[in-house]
Design a protein around this motif. Structure first.
Motif, PDB file in Angstrom:
ATOM      1  N   THR A 196       1.568  13.809 -14.905  1.00 56.39           N
ATOM      2  CA  THR A 196       2.635  14.532 -15.592  1.00 56.39           C
ATOM      3  C   THR A 196       3.055  15.805 -14.858  1.00 56.39           C
ATOM      4  OG1 THR A 196       1.001  15.590 -17.037  1.00 56.39           O
ATOM      5  CG2 THR A 196       2.094  13.607 -17.865  1.00 56.39           C
ATOM      6  N   LEU A 197       2.111  16.547 -14.286  1.00 57.21           N
ATOM      7  CA  LEU A 197       2.465  17.781 -13.586  1.00 57.21           C
ATOM      8  C   LEU A 197       3.270  17.471 -12.321  1.00 57.21           C
ATOM      9  CD1 LEU A 197       2.472  20.787 -13.165  1.00 57.21           C
ATOM     10  CD2 LEU A 197       0.127  20.625 -12.293  1.00 57.21           C
ATOM     11  N   ARG A 198       2.882  16.431 -11.598  1.00 55.03           N
ATOM     12  CA  ARG A 198       3.631  16.086 -10.389  1.00 55.03           C
ATOM     13  C   ARG A 198       5.047  15.625 -10.743  1.00 55.03           C
ATOM     14  NH1 ARG A 198      -1.722  14.422  -8.590  1.00 55.03           N
ATOM     15  NH2 ARG A 198      -1.375  12.258  -9.145  1.00 55.03           N
ATOM     16  N   LEU A 199       5.200  14.898 -11.831  1.00 57.09           N
ATOM     17  CA  LEU A 199       6.547  14.505 -12.273  1.00 57.09           C
ATOM     18  C   LEU A 199       7.363  15.736 -12.638  1.00 57.09           C
ATOM     19  CD1 LEU A 199       5.731  11.346 -14.377  1.00 57.09           C
ATOM     20  CD2 LEU A 199       7.049  11.425 -12.253  1.00 57.09           C
ATOM     21  N   ARG A 200       6.743  16.679 -13.304  1.00 56.65           N
ATOM     22  CA  ARG A 200       7.443  17.918 -13.672  1.00 56.65           C
ATOM     23  C   ARG A 200       7.867  18.689 -12.424  1.00 56.65           C
ATOM     24  NH1 ARG A 200      10.942  20.666 -15.702  1.00 56.65           N
ATOM     25  NH2 ARG A 200      10.477  22.684 -16.610  1.00 56.65           N
ATOM     26  N   LEU A 201       7.002  18.731 -11.414  1.00 59.48           N
ATOM     27  CA  LEU A 201       7.355  19.396 -10.158  1.00 59.48           C
ATOM     28  C   LEU A 201       8.566  18.726  -9.507  1.00 59.48           C
ATOM     29  CD1 LEU A 201       3.779  20.014  -8.748  1.00 59.48           C
ATOM     30  CD2 LEU A 201       5.494  21.788  -9.192  1.00 59.48           C
TER      31      LEU A 201
ATOM     32  N   ALA B   1       0.835  -1.209   0.000  1.00 58.61           N
ATOM     33  CA  ALA B   1       0.000   0.000   0.000  1.00 58.61           C
ATOM     34  C   ALA B   1       0.868   1.256   0.000  1.00 58.61           C
ATOM     35  CB  ALA B   1      -0.937  -0.006   1.202  1.00 58.61           C
ATOM     36  N   ALA B   2       1.966   1.217   0.751  1.00 65.83           N
ATOM     37  CA  ALA B   2       2.886   2.365   0.764  1.00 65.83           C
ATOM     38  C   ALA B   2       3.523   2.555  -0.609  1.00 65.83           C
ATOM     39  CB  ALA B   2       3.957   2.163   1.837  1.00 65.83           C
ATOM     40  N   TYR B   3       3.896   1.457  -1.261  1.00 60.40           N
ATOM     41  CA  TYR B   3       4.447   1.546  -2.620  1.00 60.40           C
ATOM     42  C   TYR B   3       3.419   2.185  -3.556  1.00 60.40           C
ATOM     43  CZ  TYR B   3       7.953  -2.061  -1.298  1.00 60.40           C
ATOM     44  OH  TYR B   3       8.954  -2.782  -0.718  1.00 60.40           O
ATOM     45  N   ALA B   4       2.165   1.763  -3.435  1.00 55.02           N
ATOM     46  CA  ALA B   4       1.115   2.258  -4.322  1.00 55.02           C
ATOM     47  C   ALA B   4       0.889   3.759  -4.146  1.00 55.02           C
ATOM     48  CB  ALA B   4      -0.183   1.490  -4.085  1.00 55.02           C
ATOM     49  N   VAL B   5       0.964   4.244  -2.911  1.00 58.44           N
ATOM     50  CA  VAL B   5       0.806   5.682  -2.663  1.00 58.44           C
ATOM     51  C   VAL B   5       1.876   6.465  -3.422  1.00 58.44           C
ATOM     52  CG1 VAL B   5       1.029   7.480  -0.895  1.00 58.44           C
ATOM     53  CG2 VAL B   5      -0.372   5.465  -0.449  1.00 58.44           C
ATOM     54  N   ILE B   6       3.101   5.997  -3.340  1.00 63.34           N
ATOM     55  CA  ILE B   6       4.199   6.685  -4.024  1.00 63.34           C
ATOM     56  C   ILE B   6       4.017   6.613  -5.536  1.00 63.34           C
ATOM     57  CG2 ILE B   6       6.683   6.609  -4.488  1.00 63.34           C
ATOM     58  CD1 ILE B   6       7.000   5.714  -1.528  1.00 63.34           C
ATOM     59  N   LEU B   7       3.691   5.432  -6.041  1.00 64.89           N
ATOM     60  CA  LEU B   7       3.538   5.287  -7.487  1.00 64.89           C
ATOM     61  C   LEU B   7       2.349   6.097  -8.012  1.00 64.89           C
ATOM     62  CD1 LEU B   7       4.392   1.511  -7.869  1.00 64.89           C
ATOM     63  CD2 LEU B   7       5.792   3.474  -8.542  1.00 64.89           C
ATOM     64  N   ARG B   8       1.236   6.123  -7.267  1.00 69.82           N
ATOM     65  CA  ARG B   8       0.090   6.932  -7.701  1.00 69.82           C
ATOM     66  C   ARG B   8       0.453   8.412  -7.725  1.00 69.82           C
ATOM     67  NH1 ARG B   8      -3.089   3.288  -4.798  1.00 69.82           N
ATOM     68  NH2 ARG B   8      -3.032   4.618  -2.960  1.00 69.82           N
ATOM     69  N   SER B   9       1.244   8.843  -6.761  1.00 69.82           N
ATOM     70  CA  SER B   9       1.617  10.255  -6.733  1.00 69.82           C
ATOM     71  C   SER B   9       2.508  10.615  -7.917  1.00 69.82           C
ATOM     72  CB  SER B   9       2.292  10.627  -5.414  1.00 69.82           C
ATOM     73  OG  SER B   9       3.576  10.075  -5.344  1.00 69.82           O
ATOM     74  N   CYS B  10       3.218   9.648  -8.447  1.00 69.15           N
ATOM     75  CA  CYS B  10       4.078   9.890  -9.618  1.00 69.15           C
ATOM     76  C   CYS B  10       3.327   9.710 -10.943  1.00 69.15           C
ATOM     77  CB  CYS B  10       5.274   8.939  -9.584  1.00 69.15           C
ATOM     78  SG  CYS B  10       6.434   9.303  -8.268  1.00 69.15           S
ATOM     79  N   ALA B  11       2.117   9.219 -10.870  1.00 72.16           N
ATOM     80  CA  ALA B  11       1.362   8.912 -12.084  1.00 72.16           C
ATOM     81  C   ALA B  11       0.596  10.134 -12.598  1.00 72.16           C
ATOM     82  CB  ALA B  11       0.420   7.740 -11.828  1.00 72.16           C
TER      83      ALA B  11
ATOM     84  N   ALA C  37       0.603  19.426  -2.726  1.00 73.56           N
ATOM     85  CA  ALA C  37      -0.009  18.790  -1.548  1.00 73.56           C
ATOM     86  C   ALA C  37      -0.058  17.273  -1.733  1.00 73.56           C
ATOM     87  CB  ALA C  37      -1.407  19.348  -1.315  1.00 73.56           C
ATOM     88  N   ARG C  38      -0.345  16.803  -2.939  1.00 72.15           N
ATOM     89  CA  ARG C  38      -0.356  15.352  -3.207  1.00 72.15           C
ATOM     90  C   ARG C  38       1.040  14.770  -3.031  1.00 72.15           C
ATOM     91  NH1 ARG C  38      -4.517  13.122  -6.464  1.00 72.15           N
ATOM     92  NH2 ARG C  38      -3.486  11.165  -5.929  1.00 72.15           N
ATOM     93  N   LEU C  39       2.049  15.478  -3.523  1.00 70.79           N
ATOM     94  CA  LEU C  39       3.430  15.001  -3.375  1.00 70.79           C
ATOM     95  C   LEU C  39       3.858  15.021  -1.905  1.00 70.79           C
ATOM     96  CD1 LEU C  39       5.055  16.792  -6.442  1.00 70.79           C
ATOM     97  CD2 LEU C  39       4.653  14.323  -6.180  1.00 70.79           C
ATOM     98  N   ARG C  40       3.427  16.022  -1.182  1.00 71.36           N
ATOM     99  CA  ARG C  40       3.759  16.113   0.248  1.00 71.36           C
ATOM    100  C   ARG C  40       3.081  14.976   1.015  1.00 71.36           C
ATOM    101  NH1 ARG C  40       2.156  21.075   1.149  1.00 71.36           N
ATOM    102  NH2 ARG C  40       0.206  20.463   2.093  1.00 71.36           N
ATOM    103  N   ALA C  41       1.830  14.682   0.691  1.00 70.64           N
ATOM    104  CA  ALA C  41       1.102  13.599   1.363  1.00 70.64           C
ATOM    105  C   ALA C  41       1.771  12.248   1.129  1.00 70.64           C
ATOM    106  CB  ALA C  41      -0.349  13.562   0.890  1.00 70.64           C
ATOM    107  N   ALA C  42       2.402  12.091  -0.019  1.00 71.70           N
ATOM    108  CA  ALA C  42       3.103  10.838  -0.341  1.00 71.70           C
ATOM    109  C   ALA C  42       4.504  10.804   0.257  1.00 71.70           C
ATOM    110  CB  ALA C  42       3.169  10.659  -1.858  1.00 71.70           C
ATOM    111  N   GLY C  43       4.931  11.908   0.863  1.00 74.59           N
ATOM    112  CA  GLY C  43       6.250  11.953   1.482  1.00 74.59           C
ATOM    113  C   GLY C  43       7.386  12.202   0.513  1.00 74.59           C
ATOM    114  N   LEU C  44       7.065  12.695  -0.684  1.00 75.67           N
ATOM    115  CA  LEU C  44       8.102  12.932  -1.693  1.00 75.67           C
ATOM    116  C   LEU C  44       8.699  14.326  -1.606  1.00 75.67           C
ATOM    117  CD1 LEU C  44       6.453  11.128  -4.724  1.00 75.67           C
ATOM    118  CD2 LEU C  44       8.272  10.282  -3.222  1.00 75.67           C
ATOM    119  N   VAL C  45       7.948  15.280  -1.075  1.00 78.19           N
ATOM    120  CA  VAL C  45       8.455  16.642  -0.895  1.00 78.19           C
ATOM    121  C   VAL C  45       8.125  17.121   0.511  1.00 78.19           C
ATOM    122  CG1 VAL C  45       8.228  17.228  -3.354  1.00 78.19           C
ATOM    123  CG2 VAL C  45       6.385  17.810  -1.771  1.00 78.19           C
TER     124      VAL C  45
END
Length: 122
Positions: A47-52, A35-45, A82-90
């Motif tokens: 284009t704008l979040r990848l660009r950020l 589930a933790a893997y899925a949160v990270i992968l969904r947050s990367c899925a 906010a989505r990237l922050r919730a996933a722990g990426l930023v």
């Protein structure tokens, strides 16, 4: 420290072999890991979040600076951050009225590198 805490701690360390983790975790712990893997992968899925994430590879930036680079309005940029922050990426910090973002962990750079290797530009 409980067995669950031990495994969670080990999962956070990149040097622990996956085989050791899977041999010592319950089905519930495995499902939690997936589930933790899925949160990270969904947050990367997205284009704008990848660009950020790519923009933040160069270091910390303000929301205003990200808006300028992306040529998008603040609500759109903030929602995706906010989505990237919730996933722990930023992570973010406030300085007066300005909010600054940076990558939460250097391993995010590894994630971006792997994505580039899996899907090189055509």
């Amino acid at each position: 420290m409980s067995k669950k805490e031990d495994i969670k701690s080990l999962q956070q360390q990149s040097a622990v072999p996956l085989a050791w983790i899977t041999d010592h975790e319950s089905a519930a712990q495995r499902d939690t890991r997936y589930a933790a893997y899925a949160v990270i992968l969904r947050s990367c899925a997205h284009t704008l979040r990848l660009r950020l994430l790519e923009l933040l590879e160069g270091g910390e930036m303000s929301v205003g600076g990200l808006e300028d680079q992306l040529e998008l309005d603040q609500p759109i940029v903030s929602q995706q951050l906010a989505r990237l922050r919730a996933a722990g990426l930023v992570t973010s910090r406030r300085d007066g009225k300005a909010v600054f973002y940076r990558l939460a962990d250097e391993r995010v750079l590894d994630l971006l590198s792997i994505l580039r290797q899996l899907a090189p530009p055509k």
